[in-house]
Every structure is written in C-alpha cells, then in structure tokens.
Scaffold this motif. Structure first.
Motif, PDB file in Angstrom:
ATOM      1  N   PHE A   1       0.878  -5.219  24.433  1.00 25.44           N
ATOM      2  CA  PHE A   1       0.815  -4.618  23.111  1.00 25.44           C
ATOM      3  C   PHE A   1       2.205  -4.155  22.685  1.00 25.44           C
ATOM      4  O   PHE A   1       2.987  -3.683  23.507  1.00 25.44           O
ATOM      5  N   ALA A   2       2.488  -4.244  21.370  1.00 20.60           N
ATOM      6  CA  ALA A   2       3.723  -3.679  20.820  1.00 20.60           C
ATOM      7  C   ALA A   2       3.511  -3.431  19.339  1.00 20.60           C
ATOM      8  O   ALA A   2       2.817  -4.190  18.659  1.00 20.60           O
ATOM      9  N   GLY A   3       4.120  -2.361  18.830  1.00 22.97           N
ATOM     10  CA  GLY A   3       3.973  -2.025  17.421  1.00 22.97           C
ATOM     11  C   GLY A   3       5.296  -1.613  16.810  1.00 22.97           C
ATOM     12  O   GLY A   3       6.294  -1.381  17.505  1.00 22.97           O
ATOM     13  N   ALA A   4       5.301  -1.487  15.482  1.00 19.28           N
ATOM     14  CA  ALA A   4       6.492  -1.070  14.748  1.00 19.28           C
ATOM     15  C   ALA A   4       6.064  -0.218  13.562  1.00 19.28           C
ATOM     16  O   ALA A   4       5.030  -0.478  12.941  1.00 19.28           O
ATOM     17  N   GLY A   5       6.870   0.800  13.254  1.00 21.07           N
ATOM     18  CA  GLY A   5       6.574   1.687  12.154  1.00 21.07           C
ATOM     19  C   GLY A   5       7.018   1.090  10.828  1.00 21.07           C
ATOM     20  O   GLY A   5       8.174   0.671  10.677  1.00 21.07           O
ATOM     21  N   ILE A   6       6.090   1.063   9.870  1.00 16.01           N
ATOM     22  CA  ILE A   6       6.363   0.481   8.563  1.00 16.01           C
ATOM     23  C   ILE A   6       6.518   1.603   7.548  1.00 16.01           C
ATOM     24  O   ILE A   6       5.601   2.412   7.355  1.00 16.01           O
ATOM     25  N   VAL A   7       7.685   1.666   6.904  1.00 14.05           N
ATOM     26  CA  VAL A   7       7.962   2.626   5.839  1.00 14.05           C
ATOM     27  C   VAL A   7       8.689   1.876   4.724  1.00 14.05           C
ATOM     28  O   VAL A   7       9.054   0.702   4.868  1.00 14.05           O
ATOM     29  N   THR A   8       8.886   2.541   3.599  1.00 11.54           N
ATOM     30  CA  THR A   8       9.666   1.939   2.518  1.00 11.54           C
ATOM     31  C   THR A   8      11.020   1.487   3.058  1.00 11.54           C
ATOM     32  O   THR A   8      11.718   2.250   3.733  1.00 11.54           O
TER      33      THR A   8
ATOM     34  N   ARG B   1       0.839  -1.202   0.000  1.00 14.69           N
ATOM     35  CA  ARG B   1       0.000   0.000   0.000  1.00 14.69           C
ATOM     36  C   ARG B   1       0.881   1.262   0.000  1.00 14.69           C
ATOM     37  O   ARG B   1       0.556   2.243  -0.665  1.00 14.69           O
ATOM     38  N   ILE B   2       1.962   1.218   0.756  1.00 12.60           N
ATOM     39  CA  ILE B   2       2.898   2.347   0.761  1.00 12.60           C
ATOM     40  C   ILE B   2       3.518   2.518  -0.619  1.00 12.60           C
ATOM     41  O   ILE B   2       3.657   3.639  -1.126  1.00 12.60           O
ATOM     42  N   GLY B   3       3.880   1.402  -1.228  1.00 13.22           N
ATOM     43  CA  GLY B   3       4.468   1.460  -2.563  1.00 13.22           C
ATOM     44  C   GLY B   3       3.535   2.029  -3.610  1.00 13.22           C
ATOM     45  O   GLY B   3       3.981   2.610  -4.608  1.00 13.22           O
ATOM     46  N   SER B   4       2.235   1.896  -3.399  1.00 13.49           N
ATOM     47  CA  SER B   4       1.247   2.423  -4.347  1.00 13.49           C
ATOM     48  C   SER B   4       1.059   3.928  -4.198  1.00 13.49           C
ATOM     49  O   SER B   4       0.347   4.549  -5.001  1.00 13.49           O
ATOM     50  N   GLY B   5       1.654   4.519  -3.148  1.00  9.94           N
ATOM     51  CA  GLY B   5       1.521   5.948  -2.911  1.00  9.94           C
ATOM     52  C   GLY B   5       0.356   6.334  -2.032  1.00  9.94           C
ATOM     53  O   GLY B   5       0.082   7.521  -1.848  1.00  9.94           O
ATOM     54  N   ALA B   6      -0.333   5.361  -1.440  1.00  6.51           N
ATOM     55  CA  ALA B   6      -1.509   5.666  -0.614  1.00  6.51           C
ATOM     56  C   ALA B   6      -1.139   6.363   0.691  1.00  6.51           C
ATOM     57  O   ALA B   6      -1.938   7.123   1.244  1.00  6.51           O
ATOM     58  N   LEU B   7       0.051   6.094   1.203  1.00  9.79           N
ATOM     59  CA  LEU B   7       0.524   6.715   2.442  1.00  9.79           C
ATOM     60  C   LEU B   7       2.022   6.519   2.544  1.00  9.79           C
ATOM     61  O   LEU B   7       2.618   5.773   1.746  1.00  9.79           O
ATOM     62  N   ASP B   8       2.637   7.191   3.509  1.00  8.71           N
ATOM     63  CA  ASP B   8       4.089   7.126   3.691  1.00  8.71           C
ATOM     64  C   ASP B   8       4.511   6.188   4.810  1.00  8.71           C
ATOM     65  O   ASP B   8       5.609   5.634   4.784  1.00  8.71           O
ATOM     66  N   LYS B   9       3.641   6.045   5.801  1.00  9.78           N
ATOM     67  CA  LYS B   9       4.004   5.228   6.968  1.00  9.78           C
ATOM     68  C   LYS B   9       2.749   4.728   7.645  1.00  9.78           C
ATOM     69  O   LYS B   9       1.730   5.428   7.671  1.00  9.78           O
ATOM     70  N   VAL B  10       2.825   3.511   8.198  1.00  7.36           N
ATOM     71  CA  VAL B  10       1.771   3.011   9.062  1.00  7.36           C
ATOM     72  C   VAL B  10       2.428   2.222  10.196  1.00  7.36           C
ATOM     73  O   VAL B  10       3.460   1.583   9.998  1.00  7.36           O
ATOM     74  N   VAL B  11       1.860   2.316  11.377  1.00 10.01           N
ATOM     75  CA  VAL B  11       2.344   1.554  12.530  1.00 10.01           C
ATOM     76  C   VAL B  11       1.429   0.352  12.712  1.00 10.01           C
ATOM     77  O   VAL B  11       0.225   0.508  12.911  1.00 10.01           O
ATOM     78  N   LEU B  12       2.008  -0.847  12.630  1.00  8.98           N
ATOM     79  CA  LEU B  12       1.247  -2.075  12.813  1.00  8.98           C
ATOM     80  C   LEU B  12       1.655  -2.726  14.123  1.00  8.98           C
ATOM     81  O   LEU B  12       2.845  -2.857  14.430  1.00  8.98           O
ATOM     82  N   SER B  13       0.672  -3.135  14.881  1.00  7.68           N
ATOM     83  CA  SER B  13       0.947  -3.699  16.197  1.00  7.68           C
ATOM     84  C   SER B  13       0.382  -5.100  16.328  1.00  7.68           C
ATOM     85  O   SER B  13      -0.362  -5.584  15.476  1.00  7.68           O
TER      86      SER B  13
END
Length: 394
Positions: free
Chosen positions: A356-363, A131-143
């Motif tokens: 709970f724990a999450g990580a930031g997803i970017v290119t 989804r990031i690669g498609s240009g929809a957003l720059d970052k998402v945090v998934l937990s």
C-alpha cells in the motif's frame, strides 16, 4: 484461564529481532525499545475497544505489567485486531549492528498487479482536485495497492529482518492477523511515523506530511530536500496536519511544545516534513490507546476535514484499505504505549504480498507527481523483498 507470562529480564543484550519466528504473534521495534509477543491468549474485536482493553489488562495477575498489542484499521466501522499475548518479551532498542547482521537477500519471481492502474489513479487525483476546488474539503489522501504474486512461499521472517535493517529510526512491526489455528496472514511494515507515545505523563506525537523521493545522487538528493522545505504546497499540507493534531491533543495535555516550523527526516527512500510535538498529560488515568484514538486518523493519512475526506476515499479508491493507514502498537496496564501509523506496509499470505502507498492531495497537487510519490513509497517493501527495480513498473 491462561495468564500472560513476562520475560523477567529486560536487557539491551536481548536481540528480539533475531528471536522472531514467522509464527510469532507480534513484533514491534521503536527507537526506544523492542517488544516480542508469542501466542494469543485473548482476542479483542470490539469496534470501540477501549473498555475491553481495560478489562483485559485488569484481568491479568499483574495488570501493571500486562500488555495488549495489535492493529486498528483505517475505517472506524471495521473490527480491530487486538489481543493479549500468552508471553511477552521486552528489550532495549535494537542496535544497528543487530539489524544489519540479519539482513539476507530475499527475491522471488513475482507477478505485479497494480490497483488501480496508474492512469486510473491519476484520474482519481484529478477528480479529488475538482472536489477540493469546489470547497468540499481541503485535503484528501488517495492510495493505491500493488499485489505481488510469488511462485514460492514468502519467507516472512526474513522479510521482517530486512525491513528492520533499513529502518533505524522508525517503527518496524509484524502482526499475525489470524488465530493460532487459522491460515497464516500477517501485516508487516517499516513505518517512519509515530502516531502517539505515552511514557508516564509525557505524551509525544510526530506527524509527517509533505514528501519527496530520495535520489541516489547526493547533490540531487540535497536539492530535493531543500526544495521540500521551501515548497508552499507541502508546507500547507503539513500545517493542516499539525493544526488538527494540536487541536485533538489540547484537551488532554498541558504545556504542548509545538515547533514553529517543520524539520526534515529521511528514510532510505523518502524525505518527509516532520514536526515533533510533546506535552504533559493532565489526567494520568488517560492511557496511550485513548490518546491515539483521539488522533486517528490524522489528516496525514485521511484528509481534512476527516468526514468528507473519508467519504471521498470510499468513492475513489477501488479497494478496502484494511489496516493500511490505521495504527499499530501496544499499550500496558500503566497506560503507557507506542502506536505507529500503519504505512510502508504490506499484508502477506503464503505467496502473496499486498503493498500500500498513498499521497496527500491539496490545491497545487499534480496527478503525475502524486503517482510518482506512491511509487517511491512502495520502494520500502520492494527493497526488503529484493525487488526495488519493480518500483519503476508500479
């Protein structure tokens, strides 16, 4: 009507951590001071609670000394858990000897259930990268979560004491999430991240974004810290957060002080990229809660832009975050207050902990690396429980 009573003594000699009991309504320890609240006088559950907070504070016999405490969830449509306590006690910051003296072993025979399973989490990261690669957003945090089921009731007081002993520079908190006569359910944690603090006209925020797990080997630990400072992926992730925070605070503050680049901060389990931002409040009537709400959620816990990131989180995460990645803290009738980001935390019932724990997803993110980062972040709560060895099984 009951009125909030305040401890007339404000002294560094008071160890409010030692005074905490499992049925205490609220505890919050920061690098500046400690607050312990007992009993619940008035609950505030408005999804937009600013006006209700102001009214509750104004109704107290001494509004300047009155306090509202509690937690705000991650999703904006969910109800907060904020309240005016019956009694508030304050003291200076905890000394390390006060923290360490109270630590005791706490270990239970626990069954561990991850949600989602590790392979499913990695697939979610891959989907987010597409989804990031498609240009929809720059970052998402998934937990993800870990549910620990114990054979015996969990000693909530000792868990908080253990969390505080390993969190010298952060924000240790405990919030009872139910009224006095309801079954006990608590939110506890040891957050390293300050969302916002206001003291008079001084405004401070300290976003963290970009992380690496600590190593018990000092040479390897230093290598990981140095690598984090030079990581293009992590520096990009961090800049997204800082730019968004500065943009959100600019209408409220003059003389914003923003370092040219991040520094390193550490906890017992993690290295983080950190930027401390400070400014002077333009309008002295704007309180800490309003400022914190203007920042929440930052890209550090949600993503960027926020709306598509939040939408993707709803699609991929198979659970309700609740108060995780929300904010927890206090505000008073002067407008002062401290609000930490609700991370390194768990929701606790009698024999169950939900971590709970999450990580930031970017290119440039790698699914297995993000999975390992969440496992490392689980260690804060697992260490406090005496179950650090379970981190590898998470």
């Amino acid at each position: 009507m009951n009125q909030t009573s305040l401890d007339p003594a404000y002294s560094g000699e008071h160890n409010l951590l030692a005074a905490y009991q499992a049925d205490s309504a609220f505890f919050f320890a920061s690098p500046c001071h400690t607050l312990l609240a007992e009993g619940i006088q008035q609950v505030i559950t408005d999804t937009d609670p600013s006006a209700a907070i102001a009214a509750a504070l104004a109704s107290q016999p001494d509004p300047a000394q009155a306090v509202v405490v509690g937690a705000i969830p991650f999703m904006p449509e969910q109800q907060p858990w904020l309240f005016v306590p019956r009694r508030v006690r304050r003291a200076d910051a905890l000394k390390q000897e006060q923290r360490s003296a109270l630590r005791q072993p706490l270990q239970a025979d626990c069954q561990l259930t991850p949600q989602p399973a590790p392979a499913a989490y990695c697939q979610g990261v891959s989907d987010a990268l597409a989804r990031i690669g498609s240009g929809a957003l720059d970052k998402v945090v998934l937990s993800r979560t870990l549910e620990l089921s114990a054979q015996q009731a969990i000693d909530q007081r000792q868990l908080l004491l253990n969390l505080a002993s390993q969190n010298q520079h952060g924000y240790t908190f405990a919030v009872q999430l139910s009224a006095d006569d309801a079954p006990r359910r608590a939110l506890m944690g040891a957050s390293p991240e300050l969302l916002l603090a206001r003291y008079g006209r001084q405004v401070i925020t300290n976003p963290l974004a970009g992380s690496a797990a600590r190593s018990p080997d000092s040479t390897e630990d230093r290598r990981r810290a140095d690598a984090l400072l030079e990581s293009g992926k992590d520096l990009y992730e961090h800049k997204l957060v800082i730019d968004a925070v500065v943009e959100a605070l600019a209408p409220y503050c003059r003389n914003l002080q923003v370092p040219a680049g991040p520094s390193l901060v550490s906890t017992a389990t993690m290295w983080h990229l950190s930027t401390r931002i400070s400014g002077e409040l333009i309008d002295p009537t704007v309180g800490s809660f309003e400022l914190a709400r203007a920042l929440h959620p930052t890209p550090a816990v949600c993503g960027f832009p926020a709306d598509p990131a939040r939408k993707l989180i709803r699609e991929i995460e198979p659970f309700d975050r609740g108060f995780f990645t929300g904010m927890v803290g206090w505000c008073d009738g002067n407008g002062d207050g401290e609000w930490a980001v609700t991370i390194r935390c768990a929701e606790i019932s009698e024999r169950t902990l939900r971590l709970f724990a999450g990580a930031g997803i970017v290119t440039g993110s790698l699914p297995e690396s993000e999975l390992a980062e969440t496992a490392a972040k689980f260690r804060t709560m697992l260490r406090a429980m005496g179950l650090a060895d379970l981190a590898e099984a998470a």
